[in-house]
Scaffold this motif. Sequence first.
Motif, PDB file in Angstrom:
ATOM      1  N   SER A 151     -50.668  27.276  44.954  1.00  0.00           N
ATOM      2  CA  SER A 151     -50.900  25.415  44.750  1.00  0.00           C
ATOM      3  C   SER A 151     -49.471  25.210  44.212  1.00  0.00           C
ATOM      4  O   SER A 151     -50.011  23.381  43.919  1.00  0.00           O
ATOM      5  CB  SER A 151     -51.732  25.764  42.901  1.00  0.00           C
ATOM      6  OG  SER A 151     -51.242  26.081  42.094  1.00  0.00           O
ATOM      7  N   ASN A 152     -48.058  25.954  44.124  1.00  0.00           N
ATOM      8  CA  ASN A 152     -46.785  24.661  43.871  1.00  0.00           C
ATOM      9  C   ASN A 152     -46.423  24.573  44.599  1.00  0.00           C
ATOM     10  O   ASN A 152     -45.256  23.984  44.913  1.00  0.00           O
ATOM     11  CB  ASN A 152     -46.424  25.866  42.741  1.00  0.00           C
ATOM     12  CG  ASN A 152     -46.800  26.058  41.289  1.00  0.00           C
ATOM     13  OD1 ASN A 152     -47.455  24.892  40.654  1.00  0.00           O
ATOM     14  ND2 ASN A 152     -46.176  26.883  41.169  1.00  0.00           N
ATOM     15  N   SER A 154     -44.421  21.892  41.739  1.00  0.00           N
ATOM     16  CA  SER A 154     -43.788  21.773  40.994  1.00  0.00           C
ATOM     17  C   SER A 154     -42.906  23.426  40.287  1.00  0.00           C
ATOM     18  O   SER A 154     -42.660  24.118  41.134  1.00  0.00           O
ATOM     19  CB  SER A 154     -44.841  21.973  39.913  1.00  0.00           C
ATOM     20  OG  SER A 154     -45.399  23.542  39.958  1.00  0.00           O
ATOM     21  N   GLY A 155     -42.529  22.337  39.341  1.00  0.00           N
ATOM     22  CA  GLY A 155     -41.663  23.927  38.306  1.00  0.00           C
ATOM     23  C   GLY A 155     -39.997  23.165  38.832  1.00  0.00           C
ATOM     24  O   GLY A 155     -39.443  22.669  39.127  1.00  0.00           O
ATOM     25  N   VAL A 169     -42.282  23.047  47.333  1.00  0.00           N
ATOM     26  CA  VAL A 169     -42.091  23.361  46.315  1.00  0.00           C
ATOM     27  C   VAL A 169     -42.657  21.655  45.461  1.00  0.00           C
ATOM     28  O   VAL A 169     -41.929  20.758  45.842  1.00  0.00           O
ATOM     29  CB  VAL A 169     -41.521  23.706  45.548  1.00  0.00           C
ATOM     30  CG1 VAL A 169     -41.692  24.487  44.370  1.00  0.00           C
ATOM     31  CG2 VAL A 169     -40.982  25.487  46.579  1.00  0.00           C
ATOM     32  N   ARG A 176     -38.319  22.599  42.433  1.00  0.00           N
ATOM     33  CA  ARG A 176     -39.966  21.330  43.386  1.00  0.00           C
ATOM     34  C   ARG A 176     -38.238  20.883  44.298  1.00  0.00           C
ATOM     35  O   ARG A 176     -37.184  21.259  43.864  1.00  0.00           O
ATOM     36  CB  ARG A 176     -39.454  20.343  41.772  1.00  0.00           C
ATOM     37  CG  ARG A 176     -40.430  19.100  42.133  1.00  0.00           C
ATOM     38  CD  ARG A 176     -40.488  18.594  41.345  1.00  0.00           C
ATOM     39  NE  ARG A 176     -41.322  17.263  41.130  1.00  0.00           N
ATOM     40  CZ  ARG A 176     -42.193  17.573  39.270  1.00  0.00           C
ATOM     41  NH1 ARG A 176     -40.825  17.011  38.696  1.00  0.00           N
ATOM     42  NH2 ARG A 176     -42.907  16.718  40.002  1.00  0.00           N
TER      43      ARG A 176
END
Length: 107
Positions: A69-70, A16-17, A14, A20
């Motif tokens: 996309s993450n 982003s977010g 992961v 991650r």
Amino acid sequence: MKKMHVKKGDTVAVISGAERGKKGKVLLTNPTEGRVLVEGINMVTRHVRPRGATEKGGRMEKEGWMFASNVMPVCPHCKKVTRRGFKILENGTKQRVCKKCGKKLES
Ligand SMILES: [Zn+2]
């Protein structure tokens, strides 16, 4: 349908977010929406109703769909978070390769 940069069975990280840095295996992809289900990532709690004698009700943790996309693929050879490259084989087929070490990007 959009082409996805990851596919079922890939190990991804992961990027982003809140989660991650976590890694997991892609369980399912939804190319129409550009989303993926990744093992152990983006867990959501579902409330389940008891259905019959074998299924108990209650809360159940399940993976939730997240944007493809993450996540980025993790190379099974060099273990790095990488980008997917392509190599054209002699027989004309495309092979997905790791941009970092050049090896086949399959686990
Ligand atoms: Zn690699």
